[in-house]
Design a protein around this motif. Structure first.
Motif, short mmCIF file in Angstrom:
data_model
loop_
_atom_site.label_atom_id
_atom_site.label_comp_id
_atom_site.label_asym_id
_atom_site.label_seq_id
_atom_site.Cartn_x
_atom_site.Cartn_y
_atom_site.Cartn_z
N LEU A 99 -164.77 20.15 51.74
CA LEU A 99 -164.97 21.00 51.03
C LEU A 99 -166.53 20.73 50.00
CD1 LEU A 99 -161.77 21.89 50.31
CD2 LEU A 99 -162.49 23.65 51.82
N TYR A 100 -167.25 21.69 49.92
CA TYR A 100 -168.10 21.41 49.26
C TYR A 100 -168.65 22.70 48.25
CZ TYR A 100 -169.11 18.99 53.73
OH TYR A 100 -168.87 17.92 54.66
N THR A 101 -169.80 21.77 47.22
CA THR A 101 -170.07 23.09 46.19
C THR A 101 -171.74 22.97 46.61
OG1 THR A 101 -168.86 22.19 44.32
CG2 THR A 101 -171.05 23.27 44.12
N LEU A 102 -172.35 23.75 46.67
CA LEU A 102 -173.33 24.07 47.39
C LEU A 102 -174.03 24.53 46.48
CD1 LEU A 102 -175.22 24.68 50.22
CD2 LEU A 102 -174.97 27.13 49.72
N SER A 103 -175.21 23.90 45.85
CA SER A 103 -176.56 24.54 45.17
C SER A 103 -177.22 24.27 45.89
CB SER A 103 -176.43 23.01 43.98
OG SER A 103 -175.72 22.72 42.92
N THR A 104 -178.25 26.01 45.14
CA THR A 104 -179.72 26.47 45.96
C THR A 104 -180.48 26.55 44.92
OG1 THR A 104 -178.29 27.70 47.57
CG2 THR A 104 -181.02 27.74 46.99
N PHE A 105 -181.83 26.03 45.26
CA PHE A 105 -182.89 25.20 43.73
C PHE A 105 -183.50 25.85 44.06
CE2 PHE A 105 -185.73 23.62 40.55
CZ PHE A 105 -185.16 24.57 39.44
N HIS A 106 -184.99 26.31 43.26
CA HIS A 106 -186.61 26.61 43.48
C HIS A 106 -187.07 26.30 42.29
CE1 HIS A 106 -185.44 30.90 44.05
NE2 HIS A 106 -186.35 31.01 43.42
N LEU A 107 -188.38 26.09 42.48
CA LEU A 107 -189.04 25.62 41.22
C LEU A 107 -190.08 27.13 40.63
CD1 LEU A 107 -190.58 22.36 41.13
CD2 LEU A 107 -188.76 23.02 38.93
N LEU A 108 -189.96 28.04 39.43
CA LEU A 108 -190.58 29.00 39.59
C LEU A 108 -191.96 29.14 39.12
CD1 LEU A 108 -187.36 31.49 38.35
CD2 LEU A 108 -189.02 31.72 40.92
N PRO A 109 -192.52 30.01 39.71
CA PRO A 109 -193.94 29.73 38.52
C PRO A 109 -194.12 30.26 37.47
CG PRO A 109 -194.23 31.45 40.18
CD PRO A 109 -193.15 31.02 40.03
N LEU B 183 -183.81 21.97 22.37
CA LEU B 183 -183.99 20.52 22.86
C LEU B 183 -185.35 19.81 22.69
CD1 LEU B 183 -181.95 21.95 25.88
CD2 LEU B 183 -181.16 20.06 24.27
N GLY B 184 -186.67 20.62 22.31
CA GLY B 184 -187.68 19.48 22.53
C GLY B 184 -187.98 18.91 24.07
N ASP B 185 -189.38 18.31 23.35
CA ASP B 185 -189.70 18.50 25.19
C ASP B 185 -189.13 17.04 25.32
OD1 ASP B 185 -191.17 20.11 25.83
OD2 ASP B 185 -193.26 19.04 24.87
N ARG B 186 -188.46 17.15 26.77
CA ARG B 186 -187.42 15.93 26.81
C ARG B 186 -188.83 14.76 27.08
NH1 ARG B 186 -182.35 17.67 26.97
NH2 ARG B 186 -182.36 15.88 26.94
N PRO B 187 -188.17 13.84 27.07
CA PRO B 187 -188.89 12.31 27.28
C PRO B 187 -189.07 12.31 29.01
CG PRO B 187 -186.28 11.80 27.01
CD PRO B 187 -186.27 12.79 26.07
N TYR C 93 -180.79 19.50 34.07
CA TYR C 93 -181.83 20.29 34.40
C TYR C 93 -182.96 19.65 33.68
CZ TYR C 93 -185.10 24.07 35.60
OH TYR C 93 -186.10 25.01 36.08
N THR C 94 -183.33 19.88 31.98
CA THR C 94 -184.55 19.64 31.34
C THR C 94 -184.37 18.21 30.92
OG1 THR C 94 -183.01 19.71 29.03
CG2 THR C 94 -183.54 21.47 29.89
N SER C 95 -183.32 17.87 31.39
CA SER C 95 -183.64 15.65 31.67
C SER C 95 -184.68 14.77 32.91
CB SER C 95 -182.62 15.32 31.32
OG SER C 95 -181.80 15.40 30.93
N ILE C 96 -184.14 16.19 33.89
CA ILE C 96 -185.12 15.86 35.14
C ILE C 96 -185.87 17.09 35.74
CG2 ILE C 96 -184.52 16.02 37.93
CD1 ILE C 96 -181.50 15.07 37.55
N LEU C 97 -185.99 18.18 34.56
CA LEU C 97 -187.55 18.67 35.32
C LEU C 97 -188.45 19.00 34.10
CD1 LEU C 97 -185.82 20.92 37.82
CD2 LEU C 97 -188.07 19.19 38.38
N ALA D 77 -188.25 17.90 41.95
CA ALA D 77 -189.02 16.64 40.73
C ALA D 77 -189.36 15.75 41.68
CB ALA D 77 -188.06 15.96 40.19
N GLY D 78 -189.59 15.39 42.80
CA GLY D 78 -190.21 15.08 43.74
C GLY D 78 -190.10 13.78 43.72
N ALA D 79 -188.38 13.61 43.32
CA ALA D 79 -187.73 11.93 42.31
C ALA D 79 -186.90 11.01 43.72
CB ALA D 79 -187.20 11.56 41.47
N VAL D 80 -187.15 12.01 44.43
CA VAL D 80 -186.05 11.53 46.05
C VAL D 80 -186.45 12.49 47.40
CG1 VAL D 80 -183.94 11.13 44.92
CG2 VAL D 80 -184.10 13.18 45.88
N SER D 81 -186.66 11.72 47.67
CA SER D 81 -187.17 12.46 49.00
C SER D 81 -185.83 12.96 50.60
CB SER D 81 -187.99 12.18 49.96
OG SER D 81 -188.10 10.78 50.24
#
Ligand code: ATP
Ligand code: MEV
Ligand code: MG
Length: 388
Positions: A33-43, A75-79, A123-127, A164-168
């Protein structure tokens, strides 16, 4: 980059929940049984604004959206540090709580605050505060002991890290084939998901996010785990008592009992450790004929029963769980709670030689109490990806 989907499984704990938070071994397995996350970056938005971050939580029917400028302000500009997962600070938690206060979440869905805080943090830490849209939906009952919080954090972390391109990810193009990522990438997802679990659970052991990320059946102890070679299939009936509970509160309750009765509770935790160690070696032992399989299943059942007794000592059973235990015992079947307890789901071991008729009668009697039964495949795949 187009749309990406990441799915992460729920889990059952065969032995060792709660004690694992205090250093004991535990045994867990992924379920189908799964949780599915669908994601896309927006312009960035057409009016020249910075756009928004949106999350559509399909299981609740609620959609949340924050302008990127507001997130940056709060949250500020995340490091930059996508490759070095770090815990959420108390200042960041407070800032997210303030943001979420303005959402006017309905009282009966207030439990969502933990999940939404984990989402905002991941979200904000990764992207950073870039615009994007996530849709999350799950086969799992939420908040019922089957690791919905871990599956939520693992699938989201996976989707965000790919964006984020951190994993392929090796993902099939057709949308139906599921691909995977390498072991180091899985470890990165697992570490981010653990940071999310900390926000939802307070003090997680890390077992749920590990099994959801890596799949299979694992023995977990003090942050380390080994894969178990499960030589004979383990069949479980799951009962969802539909009694709502909250893992954070239950874990905190056990810690309080531990501080009130340190010696007695240390013995309980040590006994659970022995049960988990023995259960994991039994799971790995080979049984080739019916007699050997039955002996093996009887040993597993006895250990599960002993573990349930110790979970009662920890104060995490519930009237609804006791009703399931008594019902299955009438049919000589053994059950234990799974996950944090206090309601939620119960496991019943289904022996290989159990007749279909007895299983049907047991299920019908359990369901006559208003509970819901279902069967799952145990020990399958962890995090997987596909293109949208
Ligand atoms: N599909 C989902 N949509 C929205 N929020 C979710 C979803 N899945 C999990 N959550 C978040 O996780 C919380 C449930 O986590 P909790 O740890 O209490 O239960 P669980 O993970 O299902 O059980 P256990 O930790 O005992 O295995 C929810 O209150 C919510 O904040
Ligand atoms: C109750 C607990 O042991 C398992 C929850 O599935 C908590 C944890 O290990 O994080
Ligand atoms: Mg959880």
């Amino acid at each position: 980059m187009g749309e990406f989907r990441a799915r992460a499984p729920g889990k059952i704990i065969l032995a060792g929940e709660h004690a694992v938070v205090h250093g004991s071994a535990a045994v867990a397995a992924a379920i189908d049984l799964y949780t599915l996350s669908t994601f896309h970056l927006l312009p960035a938005s057409e009016d020249g604004g910075a756009g928004a971050v949106e999350v559509d939580l399909r299981d609740t029917g609620l959609v949340f959206s924050w302008p990127c400028s507001r997130l940056r302000e709060a949250l500020g500009d995340r490091p930059a540090g996508v490759n070095a997962p770090r815990p959420c600070s108390s200042d960041e938690l407070a800032a997210m709580a303030k943001l979420l206060e303005q959402e006017e979440i309905p009282e009966d869905k207030i439990w969502l605050v933990g999940g939404l805080s984990a989402f905002l943090y991941l979200y904000t830490s990764i992207l950073g505060c870039r615009p994007g849209k996530a849709v999350v939906k799950s086969d799992l009952p939420v908040g019922a002991g089957l690791g919905s919080s871990a599956a939520f954090c693992v699938s989201l972390s996976g989707a965000l890290l790919v964006a984020a391109g951190a994993v392929s990810a090796q993902a099939g193009n057709g949308g139906t084939e599921w691909g995977s990522i390498g072991r180091d990438d899985l470890e990165l997802v697992n570490q981010w998901a653990f940071q999310g679990e900390k926000i939802i659970h307070g003090k997680p052991s890390g077992i749920d996010n590990a099994v959801s990320t890596f799949g299979s059946m694992i023995k977990f102890k003090k942050g380390e785990f080994t894969n178990l070679r499960c030589t004979n299939p383990v069949k479980m009936l799951i009962t969802d008592t539909r009694v709502g509970r909250n893992t954070k509160a239950l874990v905190a309750g056990v810690s309080e009992r531990l501080s009130r009765h340190p010696d007695a509770m240390a013995s309980v935790i040590s006994a659970v450790n022995s049960i988990s160690e023995e259960l994991s070696s039994i799971v790995e032992s080979a049984a080739e004929d019916e007699v050997a399989i039955t002996t093996k299943e009887e040993k597993l059942a006895e250990l599960m029963q002993m573990n349930q007794g110790l979970l009662q000592c920890m104060g995490v059973s519930h009237r609804s769980i006791e009703t399931v235990l008594q019902t299955t015992l009438k049919y000589n079947l053994v059950s234990k709670l799974t996950g944090a307890g206090g309601g939620g789901c119960v496991l019943t071991l289904i022996p290989t030689l159990l007749s279909k008729l007895v299983l049907e009668k047991t299920t019908a009697e359990i369901e006559s109490h208003g509970f819901r039964c279902f069967q799952v495949e145990v020990g399958g795949r962890g995090l997987q990806f596909c293109r949208g």
